[in-house]
Design a protein around this motif. Structure first.
Motif, PDB file in Angstrom:
ATOM      1  N   TYR A   6      66.232  61.735  60.408  1.00 28.12           N
ATOM      2  CA  TYR A   6      65.137  62.425  61.064  1.00 28.12           C
ATOM      3  C   TYR A   6      63.878  61.559  61.128  1.00 28.12           C
ATOM      4  O   TYR A   6      62.898  61.950  61.747  1.00 28.12           O
ATOM      5  CB  TYR A   6      64.838  63.740  60.338  1.00 28.12           C
ATOM      6  N   GLU A   7      63.915  60.399  60.482  1.00 23.85           N
ATOM      7  CA  GLU A   7      62.789  59.465  60.546  1.00 23.85           C
ATOM      8  C   GLU A   7      63.315  58.051  60.778  1.00 23.85           C
ATOM      9  O   GLU A   7      63.103  57.146  59.966  1.00 23.85           O
ATOM     10  CB  GLU A   7      61.964  59.515  59.257  1.00 23.85           C
ATOM     11  N   PRO A   8      64.013  57.832  61.881  1.00 21.96           N
ATOM     12  CA  PRO A   8      64.561  56.486  62.121  1.00 21.96           C
ATOM     13  C   PRO A   8      63.464  55.522  62.548  1.00 21.96           C
ATOM     14  O   PRO A   8      62.673  55.817  63.446  1.00 21.96           O
ATOM     15  CB  PRO A   8      65.560  56.725  63.266  1.00 21.96           C
ATOM     16  N   ASN A   9      63.400  54.379  61.901  1.00 21.99           N
ATOM     17  CA  ASN A   9      62.420  53.358  62.262  1.00 21.99           C
ATOM     18  C   ASN A   9      63.075  52.122  62.859  1.00 21.99           C
ATOM     19  O   ASN A   9      62.552  51.532  63.802  1.00 21.99           O
ATOM     20  CB  ASN A   9      61.597  52.951  61.032  1.00 21.99           C
ATOM     21  N   TYR A  10      64.208  51.738  62.287  1.00 19.60           N
ATOM     22  CA  TYR A  10      64.889  50.535  62.741  1.00 19.60           C
ATOM     23  C   TYR A  10      66.345  50.839  63.063  1.00 19.60           C
ATOM     24  O   TYR A  10      66.987  51.659  62.406  1.00 19.60           O
ATOM     25  CB  TYR A  10      64.822  49.437  61.668  1.00 19.60           C
ATOM     26  N   PHE A  11      66.853  50.172  64.082  1.00 20.54           N
ATOM     27  CA  PHE A  11      68.253  50.268  64.474  1.00 20.54           C
ATOM     28  C   PHE A  11      68.798  48.860  64.692  1.00 20.54           C
ATOM     29  O   PHE A  11      68.030  47.909  64.901  1.00 20.54           O
ATOM     30  CB  PHE A  11      68.412  51.044  65.795  1.00 20.54           C
ATOM     31  N   TYR A  12      70.127  48.751  64.673  1.00 19.06           N
ATOM     32  CA  TYR A  12      70.768  47.535  65.167  1.00 19.06           C
ATOM     33  C   TYR A  12      71.232  47.822  66.588  1.00 19.06           C
ATOM     34  O   TYR A  12      71.924  48.804  66.837  1.00 19.06           O
ATOM     35  CB  TYR A  12      71.940  47.125  64.293  1.00 19.06           C
ATOM     36  N   MET A  13      70.808  46.966  67.498  1.00 19.68           N
ATOM     37  CA  MET A  13      71.184  47.118  68.895  1.00 19.68           C
ATOM     38  C   MET A  13      72.223  46.069  69.259  1.00 19.68           C
ATOM     39  O   MET A  13      72.128  44.910  68.841  1.00 19.68           O
ATOM     40  CB  MET A  13      69.960  46.946  69.789  1.00 19.68           C
ATOM     41  N   ILE A  14      73.239  46.472  70.014  1.00 16.31           N
ATOM     42  CA  ILE A  14      74.249  45.519  70.483  1.00 16.31           C
ATOM     43  C   ILE A  14      73.718  44.873  71.756  1.00 16.31           C
ATOM     44  O   ILE A  14      73.717  45.482  72.829  1.00 16.31           O
ATOM     45  CB  ILE A  14      75.589  46.220  70.748  1.00 16.31           C
ATOM     46  N   ARG A  15      73.247  43.653  71.616  1.00 10.08           N
ATOM     47  CA  ARG A  15      72.660  42.944  72.756  1.00 10.08           C
ATOM     48  C   ARG A  15      73.733  42.557  73.776  1.00 10.08           C
ATOM     49  O   ARG A  15      73.543  42.681  74.979  1.00 10.08           O
ATOM     50  CB  ARG A  15      71.926  41.697  72.262  1.00 10.08           C
ATOM     51  N   SER A  16      74.879  42.086  73.277  1.00 16.22           N
ATOM     52  CA  SER A  16      75.991  41.742  74.164  1.00 16.22           C
ATOM     53  C   SER A  16      77.292  41.907  73.394  1.00 16.22           C
ATOM     54  O   SER A  16      77.312  41.835  72.158  1.00 16.22           O
ATOM     55  CB  SER A  16      75.865  40.301  74.677  1.00 16.22           C
ATOM     56  N   LEU A  17      78.404  42.116  74.124  1.00 20.01           N
ATOM     57  CA  LEU A  17      79.702  42.349  73.491  1.00 20.01           C
ATOM     58  C   LEU A  17      80.519  41.069  73.374  1.00 20.01           C
ATOM     59  O   LEU A  17      81.383  40.969  72.513  1.00 20.01           O
ATOM     60  CB  LEU A  17      80.496  43.385  74.294  1.00 20.01           C
ATOM     61  N   LYS A  18      80.283  40.104  74.261  1.00 22.28           N
ATOM     62  CA  LYS A  18      81.090  38.872  74.264  1.00 22.28           C
ATOM     63  C   LYS A  18      80.199  37.662  74.406  1.00 22.28           C
ATOM     64  O   LYS A  18      79.080  37.743  74.865  1.00 22.28           O
ATOM     65  CB  LYS A  18      82.115  38.904  75.400  1.00 22.28           C
TER      66      LYS A  18
END
Length: 253
Positions: free
Chosen positions: A241-253
């Motif tokens: 309920y308080e997300p500050n940081y995420f890991y984003m998938i910039r590219s798959l390959k």
């Protein structure tokens, strides 16, 4: 202050709060100001943490990092060995596909709208507005990032427009996951001939060019039979309920 003046005062406050909640035009300067304050706050906190670590916990930190480095070195050797075997397998079978996802830590700056906890503005350097990105939180699927007025907007799992391809259960039944503005997720368009059960795990299928295969989404808690299809209600693994940081998938390959 008489009762009539007091009534007018509270009425003005109510009108202002209502306009602030429901009017994007009025919200905009407040959200911009809050974003600036939040960014300054996070920079200050990071600076203080770095200073404390540097001057007070340096010895403990070095010891901890040394242990982690040894572990990472061992894992790197094992991964290199697996990579070599996989490359040889590709060559032996004349396979041309490869998977090497690129992850990036991104920061949530603010909610898009007061009262809507499923949409967050995300700070992404070198943002490509033509792509949809996948978000992870503690190794679980958290949602997607879309383009909103040429700015990156995170739609968390519960948002009705947060959609991605998934597989259900041991038979890997295909389906499309999307939010329902509640705490659970719906998986729709599951073909009727697949056997799915309550308790089945739902993972990403990797067929949407957003996530790669096998990322955990949640578990099935109920199933509904429709004409030619099934739908399942999922309790997601991601809860914050308080997300500050995420890991984003910039590219798959």
């Amino acid at each position: 202050m008489n009762k009539k003046s007091l009534l007018y005062f509270f009425l003005l406050i109510a009108l202002f709060v209502g306009a602030l909640i429901y009017s994007p035009v009025i919200q905009s300067p407040f959200i911009t100001a809050l974003n600036s304050l939040k960014n300054s706050y996070f920079k200050g906190i990071n600076y203080v943490d770095d200073t404390i670590d540097k001057y007070f916990f340096q010895a403990d930190r070095i010891s901890e990092l040394t242990k982690k480095l040894k572990t990472y070195n061992i894992l790197q050797i094992k991964l290199q060995d697996c990579n070599n075997e996989l490359r040889d397998l590709y060559k032996e079978n004349n396979a041309s596909f490869a998977s090497n996802p690129h992850f990036e830590l991104v920061h949530a700056s603010s909610y898009q709208k007061f009262g809507d906890f499923n949409r967050l503005w995300i700070d992404i350097p070198d943002y490509n507005a033509s792509k949809i990105y996948g978000l992870l939180y503690n190794n679980f699927v958290a949602g997607i990032v879309i383009n909103e007025h040429k700015k990156p907007l995170a739609l968390l799992n519960s948002d009705i427009k947060s959609t991605y391809a998934v597989s259900v259960g041991k038979e890997k039944a295909p389906g499309i996951a999307h939010g329902n503005s509640g705490e659970k997720i719906i998986v729709s368009f599951i073909p009727a001939w697949f056997n799915i059960h309550i308790g089945d795990e739902v993972t990403t299928s990797g067929l949407d060019n957003i996530f790669f295969k096998g990322l955990k989404v949640g578990t099935v808690v109920s199933i509904k039979q429709l004409q030619g299809y099934q739908s399942a209600v999922i309790v997601p693994y991601f809860h914050s309920y308080e997300p500050n940081y995420f890991y984003m998938i910039r590219s798959l390959k």
